[in-house]
Design an enzyme around this catalytic site. Structure first.
Site, PDB file in Angstrom:
ATOM      1  N   SER A  21       0.832  -1.191   0.000  1.00 56.94           N
ATOM      2  CA  SER A  21       0.000   0.000   0.000  1.00 56.94           C
ATOM      3  C   SER A  21       0.872   1.249   0.000  1.00 56.94           C
ATOM      4  CB  SER A  21      -0.889   0.046   1.249  1.00 56.94           C
ATOM      5  OG  SER A  21      -1.699  -1.086   1.308  1.00 56.94           O
ATOM      6  N   CYS A  22       0.314   2.286  -0.533  1.00 56.33           N
ATOM      7  CA  CYS A  22       0.985   3.577  -0.449  1.00 56.33           C
ATOM      8  C   CYS A  22       0.704   4.168   0.924  1.00 56.33           C
ATOM      9  CB  CYS A  22       0.447   4.535  -1.492  1.00 56.33           C
ATOM     10  SG  CYS A  22       0.807   4.011  -3.162  1.00 56.33           S
ATOM     11  N   GLY A  23       1.500   5.091   1.294  1.00 52.64           N
ATOM     12  CA  GLY A  23       1.281   5.767   2.564  1.00 52.64           C
ATOM     13  C   GLY A  23       0.690   7.134   2.308  1.00 52.64           C
ATOM     14  N   HIS A  51      -1.257   6.525  -9.295  1.00 52.15           N
ATOM     15  CA  HIS A  51      -1.199   5.093  -9.570  1.00 52.15           C
ATOM     16  C   HIS A  51      -2.093   4.280  -8.647  1.00 52.15           C
ATOM     17  CE1 HIS A  51       1.655   5.527  -6.276  1.00 52.15           C
ATOM     18  NE2 HIS A  51       1.419   4.258  -6.011  1.00 52.15           N
TER      19      HIS A  51
END
Length: 109
Positions: A21-23, A51
């Site tokens: 996951s992105c932060g 993205h």
């Protein structure tokens, strides 16, 4: 279990709980100085999150992607005054923002 590229399990950290996951991005002037550069850098972070679908592709919902910034006291004081509302000094009040359906806004008015 050892996962290549991740540290071993320790304390509360468990590599098996890792998610792809992105932060979040966070930009601040540590001395509290306000600048447009900070806003530009925040927008760059937001663009870099495209993205992950942070694009508002669904007009009915949102994923919460956006930037949070301070609204200048002088602007709020002027806008509130135009609506007949008195604001105390900067730092002595808070602002809450919410989205209402148009019917709800008619009921409030």
């Amino acid at each position: 279990m050892s996962i290549p590229g991740l540290p071993p399990k320790q304390g509360l950290y468990d590599p098996e709980q890792e998610k792809d996951s992105c932060g979040i991005g966070f930009v601040v002037n540590i001395k509290g100085q306000k600048s447009h550069t900070i806003v530009q850098q925040g927008l760059q972070i937001l663009e870099s999150l495209s993205h992950r679908g942070a694009q508002g592709c669904d007009p009915c919902t949102g994923d919460g992607a956006g930037i949070l910034l301070q609204v200048p006291h002088e602007f709020l004081k002027r806008a509130a005054g135009d609506a007949g509302v008195f604001l105390p000094n900067a730092g002595e009040y808070g602002v809450g923002m919410m989205t209402c359906r148009s019917r709800a806004m008619r009921l409030v008015s």
